[in-house]
Write a protein that holds these residues in place. Structure first.
Motif, mmCIF file in Angstrom:
data_model
loop_
_atom_site.group_PDB
_atom_site.id
_atom_site.type_symbol
_atom_site.label_atom_id
_atom_site.label_comp_id
_atom_site.label_asym_id
_atom_site.label_seq_id
_atom_site.Cartn_x
_atom_site.Cartn_y
_atom_site.Cartn_z
ATOM 1 N N UNK A 231 0.825 -1.211 0.000
ATOM 2 C CA UNK A 231 0.000 0.000 0.000
ATOM 3 C C UNK A 231 0.858 1.259 0.000
ATOM 4 N N UNK A 232 1.919 1.262 0.816
ATOM 5 C CA UNK A 232 2.789 2.433 0.886
ATOM 6 C C UNK A 232 3.568 2.628 -0.409
ATOM 7 N N UNK A 233 4.024 1.531 -1.010
ATOM 8 C CA UNK A 233 4.767 1.617 -2.270
ATOM 9 C C UNK A 233 3.873 2.160 -3.378
ATOM 10 N N UNK A 234 2.658 1.629 -3.495
ATOM 11 C CA UNK A 234 1.734 2.095 -4.522
ATOM 12 C C UNK A 234 1.409 3.576 -4.328
ATOM 13 N N UNK A 235 1.189 3.983 -3.089
ATOM 14 C CA UNK A 235 0.875 5.380 -2.793
ATOM 15 C C UNK A 235 2.058 6.279 -3.116
ATOM 16 N N UNK A 236 3.267 5.832 -2.800
ATOM 17 C CA UNK A 236 4.461 6.645 -3.040
ATOM 18 C C UNK A 236 4.693 6.837 -4.539
ATOM 19 N N UNK A 237 4.538 5.776 -5.319
ATOM 20 C CA UNK A 237 4.846 5.830 -6.749
ATOM 21 C C UNK A 237 3.720 6.476 -7.552
ATOM 22 N N UNK A 238 2.464 6.110 -7.251
ATOM 23 C CA UNK A 238 1.345 6.594 -8.070
ATOM 24 C C UNK A 238 0.563 7.733 -7.429
ATOM 25 N N UNK A 239 0.735 7.910 -6.116
ATOM 26 C CA UNK A 239 -0.063 8.901 -5.403
ATOM 27 C C UNK A 239 -1.475 8.444 -5.134
ATOM 28 N N UNK A 240 -1.751 7.154 -5.375
ATOM 29 C CA UNK A 240 -3.111 6.637 -5.256
ATOM 30 C C UNK A 240 -3.164 5.429 -4.329
ATOM 31 N N UNK A 241 -4.308 5.267 -3.668
ATOM 32 C CA UNK A 241 -4.590 4.021 -2.965
ATOM 33 C C UNK A 241 -4.968 2.982 -4.006
ATOM 34 N N UNK A 242 -5.074 1.711 -3.595
ATOM 35 C CA UNK A 242 -5.453 0.671 -4.545
ATOM 36 C C UNK A 242 -6.837 0.960 -5.134
ATOM 37 N N UNK A 243 -7.783 1.354 -4.307
ATOM 38 C CA UNK A 243 -9.137 1.626 -4.813
ATOM 39 C C UNK A 243 -9.122 2.802 -5.796
ATOM 40 N N UNK A 244 -8.386 3.862 -5.453
ATOM 41 C CA UNK A 244 -8.314 5.015 -6.356
ATOM 42 C C UNK A 244 -7.683 4.618 -7.689
ATOM 43 N N UNK A 245 -6.625 3.813 -7.612
ATOM 44 C CA UNK A 245 -5.974 3.354 -8.844
ATOM 45 C C UNK A 245 -6.937 2.519 -9.691
ATOM 46 N N UNK A 246 -7.674 1.620 -9.044
ATOM 47 C CA UNK A 246 -8.587 0.743 -9.773
ATOM 48 C C UNK A 246 -9.746 1.531 -10.389
ATOM 49 N N UNK A 247 -10.235 2.542 -9.700
ATOM 50 C CA UNK A 247 -11.304 3.363 -10.269
ATOM 51 C C UNK A 247 -10.827 4.062 -11.542
ATOM 52 N N UNK A 248 -9.607 4.603 -11.510
ATOM 53 C CA UNK A 248 -9.056 5.269 -12.688
ATOM 54 C C UNK A 248 -8.773 4.267 -13.805
ATOM 55 N N UNK A 249 -8.271 3.091 -13.415
ATOM 56 C CA UNK A 249 -7.995 2.051 -14.401
ATOM 57 C C UNK A 249 -9.296 1.590 -15.062
#
Length: 300
Positions: A231-249
């Protein structure tokens, strides 16, 4: 892990490691010959921070250090009741520091309200923090300041001052972990490429049609990471939580379905797991400024 030594209190920790108890809820211990523990693992009923100083290759490897990491010291963070061992032959490091502080020490302090921010207490051992010489000296300075305060007689200010020193140490560790994400950029990008591929496969297999995103646990397991580190790695690299990333994806895939494959909005909504075609259309227009049908024609 075999037999585990359970240490219930800070005083018991001091007794096991040959240190004096200066405060019943906090201790700073220099590790050396006192770190010989007969059991195959150790578990503390309080927060524990280990600074592993100049450990040999075998010990460093067991904490996940690689050629792209600094090698002057390693730090491991243990939440209460989390078991730990260095190697098959050794439970604690041969040389270093141990900071112990009981959750009760934090009651009524600033640190009590913000401890959740220091997510590295939830990391696995192989996700340890590896320090440069300059960083190591700064952490040692923080530990010395805590130890100095512990040697003062306990008074009404002790709790506040001790926890502020601990908070400062943890703030430095947070900074150094962020630096480690940067120095591990190539490795982290490779890990996230695996994650992106996993998400693409998840969508291609039609699993989004159920309206369920992949879980943090499933993603972390795929990458052989702890859930919190992922979770921290994804947030650091993309600026997004998993849910936020999946919504955009999901929205990105929806755009492709509308324009590249000329799918009807109702089919897009069904295949991507939106509650209904209407809710999909409302969300799509809110984000893009166009209805799905308008977007489809505008792109063609």
């Amino acid at each position: 892990m075999g037999e585990i030594l359970d240490i219930k209190t800070v005083h018991e920790c001091n007794c096991c490691l040959g240190s004096k108890t200066l405060h019943p809820q906090a201790s700073v211990i220099r590790l050396g010959n006192n770190a010989d523990v007969e059991q195959q693992g150790i578990r503390f009923d309080f927060y524990t921070v280990l600074l592993i100083d100049n450990c040999d290759c075998e010990e460093c490897c067991c904490c996940g250090r690689k050629y792209y990491d600094f090698s002057d010291a390693t730090m491991v963070f243990l939440s209460p009741e989390k078991a730990f061992d260095m190697t098959r032959d050794r439970v604690l490091p041969r040389k270093g520091w141990l900071l112990a502080f009981h959750p009760d020490l934090l009651c009524g302090t600033t640190l009590d309200h913000i401890l959740y921010r220091y997510t590295f207490f939830m990391y696995d051992k192989d996700e340890a923090l590896h320090l440069s010489l300059r960083e190591k000296r700064k952490i040692e300075s923080c530990l010395e300041n805590i130890d100095e305060e512990l040697h003062y007689p306990i008074d009404m200010h002790s709790r506040t001052i001790i926890t502020r020193h601990i908070e400062l140490l943890l703030d430095y560790c947070k900074r150094y972990y962020e630096r480690q994400f940067i120095t591990r950029e190539d490795k982290n990008n490779a890990l996230l490429e695996q994650f992106y591929s996993y998400v693409d496969d998840y969508i291609a297999q039609g699993k989004l049609s159920r309206g369920v995103f992949p879980s943090v646990g499933a993603c972390a397991e795929r990458l052989h990471l702890s859930e919190q580190y992922f979770k921290d790695l994804l947030k650091f690299v993309t600026g997004k939580s998993l849910r936020e990333y999946m919504e955009l994806k999901r929205l990105y895939v929806a755009k492709q379905m509308l324009t590249k494959y000329s799918y009807a909005p109702s089919r897009v909504a069904a295949e991507l797991g939106y509650p209904s075609a209407q809710s999909f259309s409302l969300l799509f227009k809110k984000v893009t400024g166009f209805s799905p049908q308008e977007y489809k024609f505008a792109q063609n």
